[in-house]
Design an enzyme around this catalytic site. Sequence first.
Site, PDB file in Angstrom:
ATOM      1  N   SER A 252      40.355  32.876  36.242  1.00  0.00           N
ATOM      2  CA  SER A 252      41.349  33.301  35.261  1.00  0.00           C
ATOM      3  C   SER A 252      42.696  32.652  35.532  1.00  0.00           C
ATOM      4  O   SER A 252      43.102  32.503  36.673  1.00  0.00           O
ATOM      5  CB  SER A 252      41.505  34.817  35.304  1.00  0.00           C
ATOM      6  N   LYS A 253      43.364  32.258  34.453  1.00  0.00           N
ATOM      7  CA  LYS A 253      44.668  31.632  34.617  1.00  0.00           C
ATOM      8  C   LYS A 253      45.672  32.623  35.195  1.00  0.00           C
ATOM      9  O   LYS A 253      46.682  32.256  35.748  1.00  0.00           O
ATOM     10  CB  LYS A 253      45.183  31.119  33.271  1.00  0.00           C
ATOM     11  N   ARG A 254      45.372  33.874  35.031  1.00  0.00           N
ATOM     12  CA  ARG A 254      46.312  34.873  35.508  1.00  0.00           C
ATOM     13  C   ARG A 254      45.949  35.399  36.901  1.00  0.00           C
ATOM     14  O   ARG A 254      46.668  36.205  37.459  1.00  0.00           O
ATOM     15  CB  ARG A 254      46.379  36.040  34.512  1.00  0.00           C
ATOM     16  N   ASP A 255      44.857  34.930  37.434  1.00  0.00           N
ATOM     17  CA  ASP A 255      44.465  35.372  38.763  1.00  0.00           C
ATOM     18  C   ASP A 255      45.471  34.823  39.783  1.00  0.00           C
ATOM     19  O   ASP A 255      45.465  33.652  40.126  1.00  0.00           O
ATOM     20  CB  ASP A 255      43.053  34.860  39.093  1.00  0.00           C
TER      21      ASP A 255
END
Length: 484
Positions: A252-255
């Site tokens: 995930s890009k937000r991980d």
Amino acid sequence: MTGTDPASASATPDRPVRTRFAPSPTGDLHIGGVRTALFSWLYARHCEGEFLLRIEDTDRKRSTEEAIAVILTGLRWLGLIADQPPVLQSQRLDRHKKAIQQLLDADKAYRCYCTPAELARMREQAMADGGKPRYDGRCRDRADKPAALRPVIRFKNPPAGEVVIDDLIQGRVVYRNAELDDLIIARADGSPTYNLSVVVDDADMQITHVIRGDDHLNNTPRQINIFRALGQTPPHYAHLPLILGPDGSKLSKRDGSTSILACKAQGLLPSAVLNYLVRLGWSHGDQEIFSLAEMIALFDVRQVNKSAAALNLEKLAWLNQHYMKISPVADLLALAEAQFERAGVALADGPGLTELLAVQKERVKNLQELVEQSRFFYEDIVAYDKAAAKKHLRPAILPAMELLAGRLAALTEWTGADIKAVIDTLATELNMNMGRLAQPLRVAVTGGAISPGIDMTLALLGPDKVQQRLHTALEYIRRRARAG
RNA sequence: GCUCCCUUCGUCUAGCGGUCCAGGACGCUGGCCUCUCACGCCGGUAACAGGGGUUCGAGUCCCCUAGGGAGCACCA
């Protein structure tokens, strides 16, 4: 152009290798993107070609200046420097529009007046018929021009034959043109869409090898068709398998833990990150450790695996520790200094960084740990570690500690060797194990039970801090003795 | 749904028809070393997704099944 024509699908252009990394600045640069950049960079270096950077910032709503800065600083931190100034896709609008006009003029594109509702119905129908949701090309030969509607422009995809991709990683992949529909290359407002822009830019930048994630594999036949319609030779392609998170799920890009910013904040070394990443999907026999020079000499995209790889953060940590250990102090100085600064630890009142690194770099996993385990050199002890104090600062040790404090105070030479001699001698005299003396001393001067060798710890701390902290500790023990 | 891709220890991987009762690394684990932590050293644990072929012989070639992934936007 319409028949099976494998030879020209990836014709070998007789020019130097040129690769590019083309991220869209819509969030953190995550470790998967970094690997794509690394492989592109390595391949260019390996072939003595050029590596370029293109920021695909045409989606104005999602692109941000911060994200561009993250990409630039991240790549610089890792040393993946482009050989030319970065190209901003948003500044190439005119070129894209010209290409669209060229296709229109050559009757390789046409205006489509279908409404969104009409298109939605078409997709539903196609799905119901068991096909993929695609545009049926009904405006291809449309003669009228409804004034009320703003048309989009669609690319006339070849209706028959197939597109053969001789992918450097995936091998030969064949798509039938019948599977491809007429994609939109210009929106109703005239702005170009992704697949058109990419082709025009790659052509203009004279990219010879497109190395990117395999989520783009399905776009490739369309792009190849556009290349040809534009009268250009398509580049070679190498589609890298995706990287999965530690749990095997999609990255995930937000991980937070997998962004390049997080790696830096955690005190990871660029060399370790690079070494870790190069081994994801690529290997050279049993070799695990690769210097940059070795990577460049040995790396070949053609050897990259086709299957996705999951992140193993423990191995990254291990590699980082390895690089902490083998890196010369000089190479770590600037990185360490930045880490102390970020942590708000002032280095003025304490040992020099060079001396500190010399003893600490071999025993910490990363720069963050370096800071945490070195705080006591620079900051006063606020409180003893509870368990350590309870175990080691007990009344029984008081006589020995008082003796030790006296002898250390009498030392004229404050070196590790002199300090060690004092401790050894006293331990022998008192018939104690070295550890029975060293641990209380360690807790007294560091506040906890973990530090470099006791001799070096005292040496770095300096006689004044040692005396001051010893007296504080003696008081603490006496108080404890009185308390019973 | 359709198209494409993938499948060796928990994870990263070696293996390119016999040298594989499958090798290395991380992790985990037993021991040694030791002033703490860490390092280092010695040992252990654990895998060819399943089923059919081809072949004298298959982890290695072919097919099928299962599982996983990607894409199918007036996003990039």
